[in-house]
Design a protein around this motif. Sequence first.
Motif, PDB file in Angstrom:
ATOM      1  N   LYS A 423       0.831  -1.203   0.000  1.00 54.33           N
ATOM      2  CA  LYS A 423       0.000   0.000   0.000  1.00 54.33           C
ATOM      3  C   LYS A 423       0.867   1.255   0.000  1.00 54.33           C
ATOM      4  O   LYS A 423       0.575   2.237  -0.700  1.00 54.33           O
ATOM      5  CB  LYS A 423      -0.921  -0.002   1.226  1.00 54.33           C
ATOM      6  CG  LYS A 423      -1.868   1.183   1.276  1.00 54.33           C
ATOM      7  CD  LYS A 423      -2.807   1.089   2.475  1.00 54.33           C
ATOM      8  CE  LYS A 423      -3.769   2.276   2.500  1.00 54.33           C
ATOM      9  NZ  LYS A 423      -4.688   2.197   3.667  1.00 54.33           N
ATOM     10  N   ARG A 427       0.645   3.971  -3.004  1.00 47.25           N
ATOM     11  CA  ARG A 427       0.273   5.348  -2.670  1.00 47.25           C
ATOM     12  C   ARG A 427       1.391   6.318  -3.024  1.00 47.25           C
ATOM     13  O   ARG A 427       1.136   7.444  -3.454  1.00 47.25           O
ATOM     14  CB  ARG A 427      -0.057   5.448  -1.176  1.00 47.25           C
ATOM     15  CG  ARG A 427      -1.320   4.712  -0.792  1.00 47.25           C
ATOM     16  CD  ARG A 427      -1.752   5.040   0.617  1.00 47.25           C
ATOM     17  NE  ARG A 427      -2.180   6.422   0.727  1.00 47.25           N
ATOM     18  CZ  ARG A 427      -2.601   6.999   1.845  1.00 47.25           C
ATOM     19  NH1 ARG A 427      -2.659   6.278   2.953  1.00 47.25           N
ATOM     20  NH2 ARG A 427      -2.967   8.247   1.871  1.00 47.25           N
ATOM     21  N   LEU A 515      -7.536  -2.734  -0.199  1.00 43.33           N
ATOM     22  CA  LEU A 515      -6.490  -1.978  -0.894  1.00 43.33           C
ATOM     23  C   LEU A 515      -7.009  -1.418  -2.209  1.00 43.33           C
ATOM     24  O   LEU A 515      -6.783  -0.240  -2.527  1.00 43.33           O
ATOM     25  CB  LEU A 515      -5.283  -2.887  -1.138  1.00 43.33           C
ATOM     26  CG  LEU A 515      -4.108  -2.289  -1.933  1.00 43.33           C
ATOM     27  CD1 LEU A 515      -3.509  -1.102  -1.188  1.00 43.33           C
ATOM     28  CD2 LEU A 515      -3.042  -3.339  -2.187  1.00 43.33           C
ATOM     29  N   SER A 518      -9.364   1.459  -1.584  1.00 44.66           N
ATOM     30  CA  SER A 518      -8.610   2.626  -1.124  1.00 44.66           C
ATOM     31  C   SER A 518      -7.946   3.341  -2.295  1.00 44.66           C
ATOM     32  O   SER A 518      -7.984   4.578  -2.391  1.00 44.66           O
ATOM     33  CB  SER A 518      -7.556   2.199  -0.103  1.00 44.66           C
ATOM     34  OG  SER A 518      -6.726   3.273   0.258  1.00 44.66           O
ATOM     35  N   ILE A 519      -7.357   2.571  -3.199  1.00 40.65           N
ATOM     36  CA  ILE A 519      -6.685   3.166  -4.373  1.00 40.65           C
ATOM     37  C   ILE A 519      -7.709   3.866  -5.257  1.00 40.65           C
ATOM     38  O   ILE A 519      -7.485   4.992  -5.729  1.00 40.65           O
ATOM     39  CB  ILE A 519      -5.934   2.079  -5.162  1.00 40.65           C
ATOM     40  CG1 ILE A 519      -4.782   1.520  -4.328  1.00 40.65           C
ATOM     41  CG2 ILE A 519      -5.388   2.641  -6.470  1.00 40.65           C
ATOM     42  CD1 ILE A 519      -4.143   0.293  -4.927  1.00 40.65           C
TER      43      ILE A 519
END
Length: 737
Positions: A423, A427, A515, A518-519
């Motif tokens: 992650k 990010r 994940l 979130s992305i």
Amino acid sequence: MSTIEEIQAELRALTEQEDEINESLDALLQERGVLEDQLASLHKLMPNLGLIHNDAKQLTGMISFTSQLADNVSGKVRQLDLAKSRVLAASLRVEDVLDLKFCTEGVQTALHEESYEKAAALIHRFLSMDEAVLQLSEDAAEGSSLKQSFTTLHEAAAKLRSLTHSKFDSAVNSGDVASVERFFKIFPLLGIKEEGLTKFAKWQSAQISEKANDRLKVSLAMQSTDKRAGVIFSDLMESLFENIAKAIEIHQPLIETKYGHGWLLTFAKCVQKECDRQARRILEEFKSRRRFDHVISKIQEGMSQKSVNSEKYDPKSLDVLLGEMTMMNAKCELYLRFLKRRVTSDLENVTMEKTDLESNLAATEDLVRRCDLCKEMQVIIGYYIMMEEYYMREMASKAASLDVSDADSLTSSIVDDTFYLVKKSIRRALSSSSIDGVCAVINHACSVLDEKFIELLRARLKLGYPSGTFSQAYTLVSSSIQQGKIQSSDTEQSRLQFLLTLNNSEASSENIQTLKSSIESEIPRLLSSDSKHTDEKLESCLTDLGQMTKRFKDLVDFGFDQLRSSAIKSKLKSSMEQFLSTSHNIDEETFSEYEAEDTWIKNFIVMLDTFLKGFKPYLTPSNYDKFVAQLTAELTLQLEKAVFKMAFNRLGGLLFDKELRALLGYLANVTTWTIRDKFARLTQMATILNLDQVSEILDYWGSNSGPVTWRLTPSEVRQVLTLRVDFGHEEIRHLKL
């Protein structure tokens, strides 16, 4: 016709023709009344037709007269319009001649008084005149005067251009900003817009260069302990881009006002060249100070197969460098988007042909995407992708080597550590604002998860679940956990490691979805895409990342297959032997005894409860439900096979139904998943075994089944019926299903 047959055939044809003619005559005679009425109506209208004809002739005459009159009027109007245009042209020529004389007299005075703006305005008025037309309209008396005016004004224009160039250069050399802007405004009045804009852009470039040099000296002198020391080159890039953006923002209104829309592209091209030079210089210092080439060399060596036994570059030391690289690219992307937006907006305000606009927009795109700055940053991003891949791989390897489990946790440290670094890397790539970089890092993340993490988990699961009595393991492990550490045999450690790996796999499948979500939520905020192709490429990469969920779920399924074959099957096998030894061909007395004691099913449920409690503390809730589902699937399979080996009477079928209900009730209480469907075949078998007679099956079969879907085939239904010792085989064989 020579034969009787031919004569008869011809006769028949004539007869048919006669019949058709008679039918048509009859039809016409039937319509006679209608036709006569229509003719009578036409006779009544005949007098009116003459009147209409006369009125039409009169109307035609009036229209013809009106048309001729309109042609005459329009002809007169055209003559008047021609006369008016000639008068206006003559008036304009007179005004131009007067203006020419005024400009000739005024320009000399303005130059003498150093009123350059006024002189430029007069020259601009002269240049807007059509000199060839004025020369055609001159008469003999004024011919020499006009020629003298032309000569004077051309000389004045040349002199003023020379003065403007020299004055502008002097203002630049002396640093007189007001004078620079003053003479910058004069260039377009003299018809030399491009020269003026180029000189002004060069002056701005010199200003930008000076500021960049000063900032570079200060930054390079910064102490390594300073809190901004790790991002000084990103700050330098930001400062450079801010200076250029400020220059464009401040001077764009001036350029648009004095030069018109469409000239900002010329200014931007010149300024961008200076930006490229300064950015290249900053990147050279960056590579030198950060020992960039050395780091790249060590990483390439570390990623090659030759470096297996040599010491690898520490991936932790890359954190600061990777962060600075992404920050530099993010600043670059932000600046280039600003530049493109400003120039495009300026071009769209120009009235021009569509092809010319497309050509200018293409030139803007080339300026933004093919400038040296963009090329240099693409190289940096290429190295960043390689370094980020190395970082993820090495850190994943470290996470695997340092994998530990806590007594209070159902998963080991490798799950949180691996997904934290993945992650973090994705990010960081998102913060670079490079879609290509993000896609590459996501792809590398999938590879790292597959090669470094999934394969490790698979290897651990392939070791299998050691068979044996788990109740002993449960007692031993419980005492070990209470002491704060595991002190068990190798077999028990292997069992715990297997269950821990199962939990790791299941938790990882959920982490992948978290994940990905979130992305997806961060992409609109951090990335800007202006083409469908890049959107599709990014969506494809995210889809590949989401597919990793299936890889982990397949791993969980593989682990449960191992667990089912090693632990569940062997445990249930002995219980099925007890079930087979329990007769279901019983009398009422035996049925009453079984009903009072529930001997087999009671012991079986106690065994299941002990068995499940041994696993529940070491499985995640989801995995525990999967474990119960696997147990149920194996149980129903073995129980079904056992039933086909037994004999039943009516009371035995009733007993089996009670046993099945007790078992289903227990399993439904120990899991949050629905398991009733797994007992569907057994439940239907119990229903058949409870029938009073063979023909009763027809009350439940076919159109009489209602909402029930039969899981048993007709042959299996007959096979279950044959288990009843009191049912005749001949009657079962003749049953129509």
